[in-house]
Design a protein around this motif. Structure first.
Motif, PDB file in Angstrom:
ATOM      1  N   VAL A 104       0.844  -1.220  -0.087  1.00  0.00           N
ATOM      2  CA  VAL A 104       0.005  -0.003  -0.178  1.00  0.00           C
ATOM      3  C   VAL A 104       1.025   1.285   0.107  1.00  0.00           C
ATOM      4  CG1 VAL A 104      -1.702   1.171   1.311  1.00  0.00           C
ATOM      5  CG2 VAL A 104      -1.649  -1.432   1.194  1.00  0.00           C
ATOM      6  N   PHE A 105       0.602   2.172  -0.818  1.00  0.00           N
ATOM      7  CA  PHE A 105       1.408   3.313  -1.265  1.00  0.00           C
ATOM      8  C   PHE A 105       0.590   4.530  -0.987  1.00  0.00           C
ATOM      9  CE2 PHE A 105       4.198   0.365  -3.198  1.00  0.00           C
ATOM     10  CZ  PHE A 105       5.363   1.157  -3.224  1.00  0.00           C
ATOM     11  N   ALA A 106       1.314   5.479  -0.261  1.00  0.00           N
ATOM     12  CA  ALA A 106       0.687   6.953   0.263  1.00  0.00           C
ATOM     13  C   ALA A 106       1.724   7.935  -0.432  1.00  0.00           C
ATOM     14  CB  ALA A 106       0.693   6.970   1.844  1.00  0.00           C
ATOM     15  N   GLY A 107       1.219   9.116  -0.705  1.00  0.00           N
ATOM     16  CA  GLY A 107       1.743  10.144  -1.418  1.00  0.00           C
ATOM     17  C   GLY A 107       0.855  11.078  -1.867  1.00  0.00           C
ATOM     18  N   SER A 108       1.489  12.010  -2.878  1.00  0.00           N
ATOM     19  CA  SER A 108       0.377  12.894  -3.438  1.00  0.00           C
ATOM     20  C   SER A 108      -0.723  12.190  -4.300  1.00  0.00           C
ATOM     21  CB  SER A 108       1.126  13.924  -4.378  1.00  0.00           C
ATOM     22  OG  SER A 108       1.714  13.349  -5.331  1.00  0.00           O
ATOM     23  N   MET A 109      -1.960  12.863  -4.283  1.00  0.00           N
ATOM     24  CA  MET A 109      -2.864  12.292  -5.411  1.00  0.00           C
ATOM     25  C   MET A 109      -2.445  11.998  -6.822  1.00  0.00           C
ATOM     26  SD  MET A 109      -6.228  14.304  -4.024  1.00  0.00           S
ATOM     27  CE  MET A 109      -5.444  16.265  -4.668  1.00  0.00           C
ATOM     28  N   GLN A 110      -1.456  13.015  -7.308  1.00  0.00           N
ATOM     29  CA  GLN A 110      -1.222  12.965  -8.646  1.00  0.00           C
ATOM     30  C   GLN A 110      -0.187  11.910  -9.020  1.00  0.00           C
ATOM     31  OE1 GLN A 110      -1.256  15.687  -6.673  1.00  0.00           O
ATOM     32  NE2 GLN A 110      -2.512  17.328  -7.618  1.00  0.00           N
ATOM     33  N   LEU A 111       0.724  11.717  -8.134  1.00  0.00           N
ATOM     34  CA  LEU A 111       1.575  10.502  -8.400  1.00  0.00           C
ATOM     35  C   LEU A 111       0.836   9.247  -8.208  1.00  0.00           C
ATOM     36  CD1 LEU A 111       4.411   9.806  -8.900  1.00  0.00           C
ATOM     37  CD2 LEU A 111       4.807  10.072  -6.413  1.00  0.00           C
ATOM     38  N   LEU A 112       0.271   9.001  -7.012  1.00  0.00           N
ATOM     39  CA  LEU A 112      -0.436   8.037  -6.856  1.00  0.00           C
ATOM     40  C   LEU A 112      -1.341   7.418  -8.020  1.00  0.00           C
ATOM     41  CD1 LEU A 112      -1.438   7.911  -3.092  1.00  0.00           C
ATOM     42  CD2 LEU A 112       0.546   7.086  -4.155  1.00  0.00           C
ATOM     43  N   ARG A 164       1.179   7.280  12.790  1.00  0.00           N
ATOM     44  CA  ARG A 164       0.032   6.647  13.360  1.00  0.00           C
ATOM     45  C   ARG A 164      -1.147   6.919  12.104  1.00  0.00           C
ATOM     46  NH1 ARG A 164      -3.647   9.520  15.146  1.00  0.00           N
ATOM     47  NH2 ARG A 164      -2.271  11.358  15.438  1.00  0.00           N
ATOM     48  N   ILE A 165      -0.922   8.081  11.426  1.00  0.00           N
ATOM     49  CA  ILE A 165      -2.078   8.429  10.488  1.00  0.00           C
ATOM     50  C   ILE A 165      -1.921   7.281   9.157  1.00  0.00           C
ATOM     51  CG2 ILE A 165      -2.771  10.179   8.744  1.00  0.00           C
ATOM     52  CD1 ILE A 165      -1.972  12.342  10.692  1.00  0.00           C
ATOM     53  N   LEU A 166      -0.484   7.296   8.879  1.00  0.00           N
ATOM     54  CA  LEU A 166      -0.420   6.566   7.656  1.00  0.00           C
ATOM     55  C   LEU A 166      -0.853   4.990   8.108  1.00  0.00           C
ATOM     56  CD1 LEU A 166       3.161   7.849   6.425  1.00  0.00           C
ATOM     57  CD2 LEU A 166       0.779   8.414   5.624  1.00  0.00           C
ATOM     58  N   ARG A 167      -0.310   4.634   9.272  1.00  0.00           N
ATOM     59  CA  ARG A 167      -0.521   3.101   9.454  1.00  0.00           C
ATOM     60  C   ARG A 167      -1.957   2.902   9.677  1.00  0.00           C
ATOM     61  NH1 ARG A 167       1.446  -0.553   7.687  1.00  0.00           N
ATOM     62  NH2 ARG A 167       0.694  -2.041   9.397  1.00  0.00           N
ATOM     63  N   SER A 168      -2.961   3.985  10.130  1.00  0.00           N
ATOM     64  CA  SER A 168      -4.357   3.784   9.916  1.00  0.00           C
ATOM     65  C   SER A 168      -5.138   3.605   8.771  1.00  0.00           C
ATOM     66  CB  SER A 168      -4.986   5.233  10.721  1.00  0.00           C
ATOM     67  OG  SER A 168      -4.853   6.270   9.846  1.00  0.00           O
ATOM     68  N   GLY A 206      -3.368   1.755   6.569  1.00  0.00           N
ATOM     69  CA  GLY A 206      -2.571   0.555   6.007  1.00  0.00           C
ATOM     70  C   GLY A 206      -1.394   0.674   5.134  1.00  0.00           C
ATOM     71  N   THR A 207      -0.809   1.913   5.374  1.00  0.00           N
ATOM     72  CA  THR A 207       0.307   2.251   4.560  1.00  0.00           C
ATOM     73  C   THR A 207       1.730   1.434   4.749  1.00  0.00           C
ATOM     74  OG1 THR A 207      -0.598   4.666   4.658  1.00  0.00           O
ATOM     75  CG2 THR A 207       1.805   4.121   3.610  1.00  0.00           C
ATOM     76  N   ASP A 208       2.101   0.870   3.625  1.00  0.00           N
ATOM     77  CA  ASP A 208       3.264   0.210   3.927  1.00  0.00           C
ATOM     78  C   ASP A 208       4.398   1.139   3.365  1.00  0.00           C
ATOM     79  OD1 ASP A 208       2.418  -2.409   4.582  1.00  0.00           O
ATOM     80  OD2 ASP A 208       1.455  -2.599   2.531  1.00  0.00           O
ATOM     81  N   TYR A 209       4.311   1.965   2.260  1.00  0.00           N
ATOM     82  CA  TYR A 209       5.194   3.001   1.802  1.00  0.00           C
ATOM     83  C   TYR A 209       4.757   4.188   1.558  1.00  0.00           C
ATOM     84  CZ  TYR A 209       7.843  -1.806   0.484  1.00  0.00           C
ATOM     85  OH  TYR A 209       8.326  -2.818   0.723  1.00  0.00           O
ATOM     86  N   VAL A 210       5.511   5.259   1.789  1.00  0.00           N
ATOM     87  CA  VAL A 210       5.251   6.462   1.518  1.00  0.00           C
ATOM     88  C   VAL A 210       6.247   7.363   0.685  1.00  0.00           C
ATOM     89  CG1 VAL A 210       6.557   7.584   3.661  1.00  0.00           C
ATOM     90  CG2 VAL A 210       4.666   8.711   2.575  1.00  0.00           C
ATOM     91  N   ILE A 211       5.708   7.901  -0.396  1.00  0.00           N
ATOM     92  CA  ILE A 211       6.613   8.646  -1.464  1.00  0.00           C
ATOM     93  C   ILE A 211       6.587  10.073  -1.167  1.00  0.00           C
ATOM     94  CG2 ILE A 211       7.045   8.925  -3.637  1.00  0.00           C
ATOM     95  CD1 ILE A 211       5.430   6.386  -4.287  1.00  0.00           C
ATOM     96  N   LEU A 212       7.932  10.614  -0.832  1.00  0.00           N
ATOM     97  CA  LEU A 212       7.893  11.990  -0.613  1.00  0.00           C
ATOM     98  C   LEU A 212       8.412  12.595  -1.955  1.00  0.00           C
ATOM     99  CD1 LEU A 212       9.314  12.259   3.011  1.00  0.00           C
ATOM    100  CD2 LEU A 212       6.985  12.740   1.978  1.00  0.00           C
ATOM    101  N   GLU A 213       7.755  13.585  -2.360  1.00  0.00           N
ATOM    102  CA  GLU A 213       8.467  14.652  -3.542  1.00  0.00           C
ATOM    103  C   GLU A 213       9.132  15.876  -3.216  1.00  0.00           C
ATOM    104  OE1 GLU A 213       5.460  14.370  -6.830  1.00  0.00           O
ATOM    105  OE2 GLU A 213       3.989  13.435  -5.060  1.00  0.00           O
ATOM    106  N   LEU A 267       7.514   1.994   6.051  1.00  0.00           N
ATOM    107  CA  LEU A 267       6.847   2.049   7.291  1.00  0.00           C
ATOM    108  C   LEU A 267       7.084   0.784   8.393  1.00  0.00           C
ATOM    109  CD1 LEU A 267       5.413   4.331   5.903  1.00  0.00           C
ATOM    110  CD2 LEU A 267       3.770   4.033   7.355  1.00  0.00           C
ATOM    111  N   ALA A 268       7.747   1.085   9.640  1.00  0.00           N
ATOM    112  CA  ALA A 268       7.816  -0.107  10.528  1.00  0.00           C
ATOM    113  C   ALA A 268       6.698  -0.560  10.783  1.00  0.00           C
ATOM    114  CB  ALA A 268       8.926   0.419  11.521  1.00  0.00           C
ATOM    115  N   LYS A 269       6.527  -1.969  11.135  1.00  0.00           N
ATOM    116  CA  LYS A 269       5.325  -2.502  11.841  1.00  0.00           C
ATOM    117  C   LYS A 269       5.441  -2.943  13.270  1.00  0.00           C
ATOM    118  CE  LYS A 269       3.784  -4.096   7.058  1.00  0.00           C
ATOM    119  NZ  LYS A 269       3.436  -5.456   6.260  1.00  0.00           N
ATOM    120  N   HIS A 270       5.084  -1.932  13.991  1.00  0.00           N
ATOM    121  CA  HIS A 270       5.192  -2.327  15.238  1.00  0.00           C
ATOM    122  C   HIS A 270       4.153  -3.025  15.802  1.00  0.00           C
ATOM    123  CE1 HIS A 270       8.449   0.781  15.204  1.00  0.00           C
ATOM    124  NE2 HIS A 270       7.799   1.664  14.770  1.00  0.00           N
ATOM    125  N   LYS A 271       4.244  -3.760  16.853  1.00  0.00           N
ATOM    126  CA  LYS A 271       3.188  -4.316  17.519  1.00  0.00           C
ATOM    127  C   LYS A 271       2.376  -3.499  18.334  1.00  0.00           C
ATOM    128  CE  LYS A 271       5.666  -8.877  17.495  1.00  0.00           C
ATOM    129  NZ  LYS A 271       5.894 -10.167  18.226  1.00  0.00           N
TER     130      LYS A 271
END
Length: 713
Positions: free
Chosen positions: A571-579, A622-626, A628-635, A709-713
């Protein structure tokens, strides 16, 4: 960032064209001389051939520009897909998904129960988005025996370029119907091509919804123009109404902004009907067609609540109800009718608001609230720190129409002629409206209507109000200019070739003779065509000979890395345009996307965009994991944005929405306060322990930074 770089490479004349189906040279016994009939047939045939030829040439022209600009036939598949930017890539991804599905049924099931467009949610794509055209085209590609000869992407883009032929033919026919000569249609088509920068953007935004919808809208306008002609036979009227319905339905099913465009059209019909400038029965049919077409789309989109709660349905229902309440609206003297008219307008307005409020309350509809927030802020009804409204306000496409647009349109003489015809017919319309309202009895009203049709025919009156209202829309919102500028070509060419317009002009200066009108209505357009050809033909040839190629190595590298180094379920997070590009090129699951017509998605996007705000790393994690994000792309182009001025950069919009002071020199609103944390997208690159415990950089180039993103228990 995408750039386009230089590619490296080792008339015949006519004597008299009358409008189609127009009867002329009629003898007292009602028979048409064979010579006149043959001439009409010849004129219609030649005009039709010219229309089809111009449409096909325009289609080839924009297709060639697209190929020359990107070297589309030579670049890799991933580069072709990256060239479909922002929401274009999102829409095309569903076509690709349908093509790659094991069967048509499985493809449709994947759209109805989609869990890859928005993570941790299952949504119905056919309900949320206008993608039936992609579904239809993918099914057509699968069943036609063309797979060995034509790649899916070419079948898609050639269909869009082919629709440009339909668009130009519809504009041509509308101008021909209004003026009575196909020379007017020829001039309209030439203006459309020579003003291409302002009339279409199909060659670089191919899958955009408006490129599907506007050709059908043009067909609908042509059909309405024909419908409003007098003395139509019943069978002609019925066939035209069917054409209007089909065009209205196709326009509505292909564009999410359909209801707003047709609301403006309904307002035009309402205004003209109030002043007795259109036949009431035909206007009623058009209201019914609008509503029935939209309701059919609503059914196809699984009863989309945004359609049911649209202002168009509320307005049209209100008009029809108000007519029943006020049965004698069009009787009486001038003052009496003015009083009734004011009451009628107020009644329709109140009913519209009540019905619309009631529908939204029942449906619990909030999907379109961002549009009204945007309009409220745009027209100065109070400043706002609302993120969604400011996101629109700061985009150039939603700003006022730039003044340089008029200088470009003036270079082809289009704007000058358009304004001249517009002013002349507006004056005529005011006179006709006053005469219609001045009738003191039903008989007088009918007599005045006959006079009205002589000065301003119903079809010309409709196109006048249409161009005025859509002109106001274009002036206020640049993105909507393509609805106006194409019709501007029709309206200006009609005025230049119209017998009625030249008769009015020559009567005003007392030089009116039928021979003089006949000469001028052909001489002036031909001179205009010669001027356009002389001035712009060399530029078109140069444009067609300029060769460039697509060049975006950073995005290509990113997409290839994602496909090779991340699981299909990532699951990827980032800008709307890139995703949107990530979904198209890699098939990975997204947290958000550019189709903004959903309240939950807008709230989700604002939360995801905290990666560019001043927030604590644990909050962002916390927001990203809510979601289900696995990767985030910063531009970097967003984090260090320079394209917009201070106050309109994405990070500024987020700061204001979060109540934080913006970066850089300049004023801040009094209630804004300094943030306790630095900007996340900048601070994460320093690899501080508070960040590395949650985020690990796994990819980097000059433009993009990808963190796992790390997957903390």
């Amino acid at each position: 960032m995408t750039t386009v770089r230089q590619r490296r490479v080792g008339k015949g004349t006519e004597a008299d064209e009358d409008q189609p189906l127009k009867e002329k040279n009629v003898k007292p016994d009602g028979k048409v001389p064979s010579g006149g009939k043959l001439w009409d047939i010849l004129s219609v045939t030649v005009g039709g051939i010219v229309a089809v030829s111009l449409g096909l040439l325009t289609s080839v022209y924009v297709a060639t520009l697209h190929e020359n600009d990107l070297w589309f036939s030579n670049i890799k598949e991933v580069e072709r897909e990256i060239s479909f930017r922002t929401e274009c890539g999102l829409y095309y991804s569903y076509y690709k998904q349908m093509i790659q599905a094991a069967s048509i049924q499985q493809g449709l099931h994947g759209l109805v129960y989609d869990n890859k467009t928005e993570s941790v949610r299952t949504i119905n794509i056919l309900e949320r988005m206008n993608v039936y055209q992609e579904v239809f085209l993918s099914i057509l590609y699968r069943i036609l025996p063309i797979q060995q000869y034509l790649e899916p992407v070419y079948f898609y883009i050639y269909t869009l370029f082919g629709l440009q032929a339909v668009y130009v033919i519809a504009l041509y026919v509308t101008s021909w119907l209004l003026s009575g000569t196909w020379l007017s249609g020829l001039l309209a088509a030439c203006w459309y091509v020579t003003n291409r920068v302002d009339t279409t953007r199909v060659e670089f935004t191919i899958p955009l919804r408006e490129n599907w919808a506007l050709p059908f809208f043009a067909v609908q306008i042509a059909a309405i123009t024909y419908l409003l002609r007098t003395h139509l036979q019943p069978v002609q009227e019925r066939l035209t109404l069917v054409t209007v319905f089909i065009a209205t339905f196709l326009f509505s099913v292909t564009w999410q902004f359909n209801q707003f465009m047709m609301l403006i059209q309904a307002l035009a019909l309402f205004i003209l009907d109030c002043f007795d400038m259109l036949p009431t029965a035909k206007v009623t049919w058009l209201y019914i067609i609008q509503v029935s077409g939209l309701l059919l789309v609503c059914v196809l989109q699984f009863f989309n609540s945004m359609i049911l709660g649209s202002l168009l349905i509320s307005f049209n229902a209100s008009v029809l109800i108000a007519r029943i309440i006020q049965k004698n609206l069009k009787r009486g003297g001038l003052l009496n009718r003015l009083a009734k008219l004011i009451l009628h307008v107020l009644l329709v307005l109140c009913l519209t608001l009540v019905i619309n409020k009631f529908m939204k309350k029942i449906l619990n509809l909030e999907s379109d609230e961002h549009i009204f927030k945007f309009l409220k802020a745009k027209f100065g009804f109070g400043a706002t720190r609302d993120f969604d409204a400011n996101l629109y306000l700061c985009e150039e496409a939603f700003g006022l129409l730039p003044l340089n647009t008029f200088s470009r349109l003036s270079d082809t003489l289009l704007f000058y002629i358009y304004m001249f015809v517009l002013i002349l017919l507006t004056v005529a319309a005011v006179i006709v409206a006053f005469r219609n309202l001045s009738g003191s009895s039903q008989v007088q009203c009918v007599e005045k209507m006959e006079e009205c049709t002589i000065m301003l025919k119903p079809d010309a009156a409709y196109n006048l109000i249409h161009t005025v209202l859509f002109g106001c829309l274009a002036l206020s919102t640049m993105r909507m200019k393509y609805l106006w500028t194409s019709h501007m070509c029709v309206f200006a060419s009609f005025g230049l070739c119209s017998t009625e317009v030249w008769k009015l002009i020559l009567k005003c200066i007392r030089l009116h003779t039928s021979q003089r009108i006949h000469l001028i209505k052909y001489f002036v357009p031909i001179i205009t065509l010669l001027y356009i050809s002389y001035k712009f033909w060399p530029g078109i040839i140069d444009e067609l000979s300029e060769l460039r190629e697509f060049y975006d190595p950073d995005t290509v590298e990113l997409m290839n890395w994602i496909k090779s180094n991340t699981p299909n379920t990532a699951v990827f997070a980032g800008s709307m345009q890139l995703l949107a590009g990530v979904k198209l090129c890699t098939g990975r699951t997204l947290t958000n996307h550019p189709h903004y017509e959903d309240k939950n998605l807008r709230e989700r996007t604002k939360q995801i965009y905290q990666i560019y705000a001043k927030r604590a790393p644990e909050d962002v994690y916390r927001i990203l994991r809510s979601f289900g994000t696995d990767y985030v792309i910063l531009e970097d182009s967003i984090c260090y944005e320079r394209r917009h001025s201070r106050g309109c950069r994405l990070r500024d919009l987020l700061d204001r929405a979060n109540g934080h002071i913006m970066d850089g020199l300049g004023e801040n609103e009094p209630e804004l306060r300094p943030s306790l944390y630095p900007r996340f997208c900048e601070e994460i690159k320093k690899n501080l322990p508070s960040y590395t415990m949650h985020f690990t950089r796994v990819f980097q180039n000059k433009t993009f930074h990808v963190y796992k993103l790390a997957k903390h228990k």
